[in-house]
Write an enzyme that holds these catalytic residues in place. Structure first.
Site, PDB file in Angstrom:
ATOM      1  N   GLU A  60     -35.770 -56.260  31.435  1.00  0.00           N
ATOM      2  CA  GLU A  60     -34.356 -56.507  30.967  1.00  0.00           C
ATOM      3  C   GLU A  60     -33.544 -55.569  30.283  1.00  0.00           C
ATOM      4  OE1 GLU A  60     -36.064 -59.586  28.367  1.00  0.00           O
ATOM      5  OE2 GLU A  60     -36.236 -58.100  26.854  1.00  0.00           O
ATOM      6  N   ASP A  63     -31.878 -55.159  18.988  1.00  0.00           N
ATOM      7  CA  ASP A  63     -31.164 -55.005  20.548  1.00  0.00           C
ATOM      8  C   ASP A  63     -29.795 -54.147  20.203  1.00  0.00           C
ATOM      9  OD1 ASP A  63     -32.981 -56.886  21.526  1.00  0.00           O
ATOM     10  OD2 ASP A  63     -31.583 -58.486  21.110  1.00  0.00           O
TER      11      ASP A  63
END
Length: 523
Positions: free
Chosen positions: A189, A16
């Site tokens: 997301e 991420d």
């Protein structure tokens, strides 16, 4: 011919990624899950060579990971710089079914110190990020279930709300921005918002963080929408390349422009081998351009590659990290982590200078707790690890050694202990919570055997274990153990494998300790 760089730019479990630029300097952060300190921070001058400069969450007052299960904890941080301050926003996922709590911290320098978290209880969802508009207003974005209800499992939308960063409170209404580009795919997301050439661009991740992971984009001339999706969405994915492709799980992107005007994207991906991803989700770099005000990733190729031409920036390597940590400083190197927030001092680098002393705690490496453990990420498919420890177990409860750790239920341990008053070195496989002794070797009862050398060599998915009472006189303990139990696929988790040192008194009180002279990791 252009110089080439090698992907991933951050090998091992660095998932991420988020990036920002301040002048000539680039800063990058990644997820840290149940590990402490939280949110590693990296610095680069050329986008290719990175050095870790600290952690965002490095004080217990910032990060309470007590009881946090593996693969939960700190998710998907975003780093931004505005008006002299660095901001990192993130989500603390308490458990599989518990709260998702969004927060942000600030610092005047990316080197820290960072503030205590400013919690936003009215901000739902995960993967929160901040956007600063031209008028100085700040907005927070994250995902949530659509107010009208979910049409399919894990159907989410991206929402946005104004944030007063000085007061730490949300202002005005929440806006529903976008439900993604790929109808019926799941897990919308990781929103990141940018403003360029009169458009607001919303980059998100879709398809979950596994094989169907992807990057999609939408744009609008108004920050609140409506947002139109790019007709060539997904702009980046590897799911069409098959599961045997060298790089899979590509998604979760953030973008940056260099001073030279080039555009680059950081994203996560995995490098499976033998069909399994022991290295976790890693950080990759890929170029892109703008065509008709839409991004085109790695034009002419359309995928992330293991070798790519370097950015046009001047090359700026950092000093090479030592392969062997001799524990000869007063603080641990940044690549070391604990499991969860340490609540008592169980580690010392000064009690015996030149050694790492790990005191025994009742906590076990097989529990969701804070064991006496330090670990570092596995970063290569093939590697060798060596350590030597001095330890005198007083009873059968006291153990020390080396662990290959995926989570508390999937691991390999090389333990030094007592059994029927015999000194013993043992290899234990723990698979789905069930333990199996793979090998054990009784050591001669001699003072010299309190010093034990341990080595692990990995060749792909085969892990082999060795020991010695004298340096380099290695004796095989167990060879070609199945490494796939350390993969994300086997545990259905989000983190890659760690390699670490541990001690434990297994539920009993103890004043004992083990001293480790060095820890060497070689690809």
């Amino acid at each position: 011919m252009n110089r080439l760089f090698t992907n991933p730019i951050l090998p091992g479990s660095y998932a991420d990624p988020s990036i920002c630029r301040v002048g000539k300097d680039f800063y990058l952060v990644t997820s840290s899950f149940e590990y402490y300190p939280g949110i590693p921070v990296f610095h680069s001058r050329d986008l290719v060579h990175w050095r870790q400069i600290g952690h965002v969450l490095d004080r217990p007052s910032q990060l309470n990971l007590d009881g946090t299960p593996c693969s939960k904890g700190i998710y998907a941080p975003t780093i931004r710089y505005h008006d002299g301050l660095f901001y990192v926003s993130s989500t603390f996922v308490e458990s599989a079914t518990g709260a998702r709590r969004n927060f942000y911290v600030t610092a005047t320098s990316a080197f820290g110190p960072w503030s205590d978290p400013i919690w936003l209880p009215e901000a739902p969802g995960i993967d929160s990020s901040l956007f600063f508009d031209d008028d100085g207003k700040c907005y927070i974005l994250a995902n949530r279930k659509p107010p009208s209800g979910q049409l399919y499992p894990k159907h989410m939308e991206i929402w946005m709300q104004e944030l007063d960063v000085n007061q730490g409170r949300l202002l005005g209404p929440k806006y529903s921005l976008w439900e993604g580009a790929q109808k019926w795919i799941h897990a919308q997301e990781a929103p990141h918002l940018y403003k360029l050439n009169g458009y607001y661009y919303l980059f998100i991740a879709e398809g979950g963080t596994g094989f169907t992971h992807s990057v999609t984009v939408a744009r609008s001339q108004s920050i609140t929408g409506p947002y139109e999706g790019c007709k060539s969405n997904p702009i980046l994915t590897h799911c069409h390349l098959g599961r045997s492709h060298p790089i899979t799980n590509i998604g979760h992107a953030d973008i940056i422009q260099t001073e030279d005007g080039e555009w680059w994207m950081v994203c996560l991906g995995s490098r499976p081998y033998g069909g399994f991803s022991n290295l976790g989700r890693e950080t990759f770099l890929v170029p892109f351009i703008w065509e008709e005000d839409w991004p085109v990733v790695n034009p002419g190729i359309g995928k992330v590659e293991l070798k790519l031409p370097c950015p046009s920036l001047s090359i700026h390597p950092w000093p090479t990290e030592r392969a062997c940590d001799h524990f000869d400083t007063d603080t641990l190197a940044y690549y070391w982590n604990y499991l969860r927030t340490p609540r008592q001092s169980f580690l010392s680098l000064t009690d015996r200078p030149g050694f790492l002393r790990l005191k025994l705690k009742p906590d076990k490496i097989t529990e969701v707790s804070n064991p006496s453990f330090i670990g570092r990420r596995q970063q290569h498919k093939d590697f060798a690890v060596r350590t030597v420890m001095e330890f005198t177990p007083n009873n059968e409860y006291e153990k020390a050694g080396l662990v290959l750790f995926q989570n508390h239920d999937f691991q390999y341990r090389v333990e030094y202990s007592l059994k029927h008053m015999n000194k013993l070195v043992t290899v234990i496989a723990r698979i789905d919570g069930v333990e199996q002794v793979l090998a054990e070797h009784i050591l001669p009862d001699s003072k010299t055997n309190d010093r034990l050398f341990i080595k692990v060599e990995a060749s792909g998915q085969q892990y082999s274990f060795y020991f010695a009472s004298k340096a380099e006189q290695w004796i095989p303990l167990y060879e070609k153990a199945d490494g796939t139990i350390l993969s994300m696929e086997k545990v259905k988790g989000f983190s890659g494998a760690y390699i670490g040192l541990f001690t434990s008194s297994n539920g009993k009180q103890s004043d004992n300790y083990a001293d480790f002279d060095y820890f060497e990791y070689l690809p």
